[in-house]
Design an enzyme around this catalytic site. Structure first.
Site: not given
Length: 208
Positions: A58-60
């Site tokens: 899950i991207s920052q």
């Protein structure tokens, strides 16, 4: 009421240059902890990427906000997401536009994302199990396309599915990756390099 942890993250994102308050409001409205494993819940509102299984992340929050901001969305925008993943970026988009189309190559992740989105009463999303390199031709054209994994080059099928004036935002590269924004102007595509990034690769094909 926004919690202290959420407010701290929003202030950090503003300090990093995020200016679109509608994007920040969407991040505040979506409970990131619902999209990650319980073991990482205490890190949900930290500005870091987190594993979600199947070799994906899950991207920052900064990158989610930055890519979303670059799309220049309006409520009427027709949006395609390549790489549903956990469904977190999908949920952010669903808070900003009337409808989101999202393609995921890993069937298990698609199912999990659909379940999470349904639990959050986000019903303005259509998901599809398929090869992200091919986009979603049956739903094209799109005003905005966002890709959450990095191909070595910009997929021509995705550029072809952009509407006039449409914007494609994606990381591009192998060892060295850069975030790119592609804008369609008639028969031309104007490509801008935004910043250096690090994403998982956009793999061809689909997995059961």
């Amino acid at each position: 009421m926004v919690s202290r942890r959420v407010q701290a993250l929003l202030e950090q994102l503003r300090a990093q240059g995020i200016r679109d308050e509608q994007v920040l409001d969407a991040l505040a409205a979506v409970p990131r902890e619902k999209f990650i494993d319980e073991a990482f819940e205490h890190k949900a509102w930290e500005n870091i990427a987190l594993p979600i299984g199947q070799g994906q992340t899950i991207s920052q929050p900064y990158m989610v906000a930055r890519m979303t901001e670059l799309l220049e969305l309006t409520p009427q925008s027709r949006v395609l997401e390549i790489g549903t993943g956990s469904g977190y970026q999908t949920a952010i988009l669903a808070h900003l536009v009337h409808h989101v189309c999202s393609v995921e190559r890993i069937k298990g992740l698609q199912w999990q994302a659909r379940r999470r989105l349904k639990q959050l009463d986000l019903h303005n999303v259509s998901t599809r199990h398929g090869d992200g390199w091919q986009g979603w031709q049956a739903r094209a054209p799109f005003d905005a396309i966002i890709v959450t994994a990095a191909p070595p080059e910009i997929p021509t099928a995705l550029m072809a599915q952009l509407d006039e004036g449409g914007i494609l935002v994606l990381p591009v590269g192998d060892e060295q990756q850069f975030l790119k924004r592609v804008r369609r102007r008639g028969g031309e595509f104007i490509i801008d390099t935004v910043e250096a990034v690090r994403f998982v690769p956009l793999v061809r094909g689909e997995l059961a």
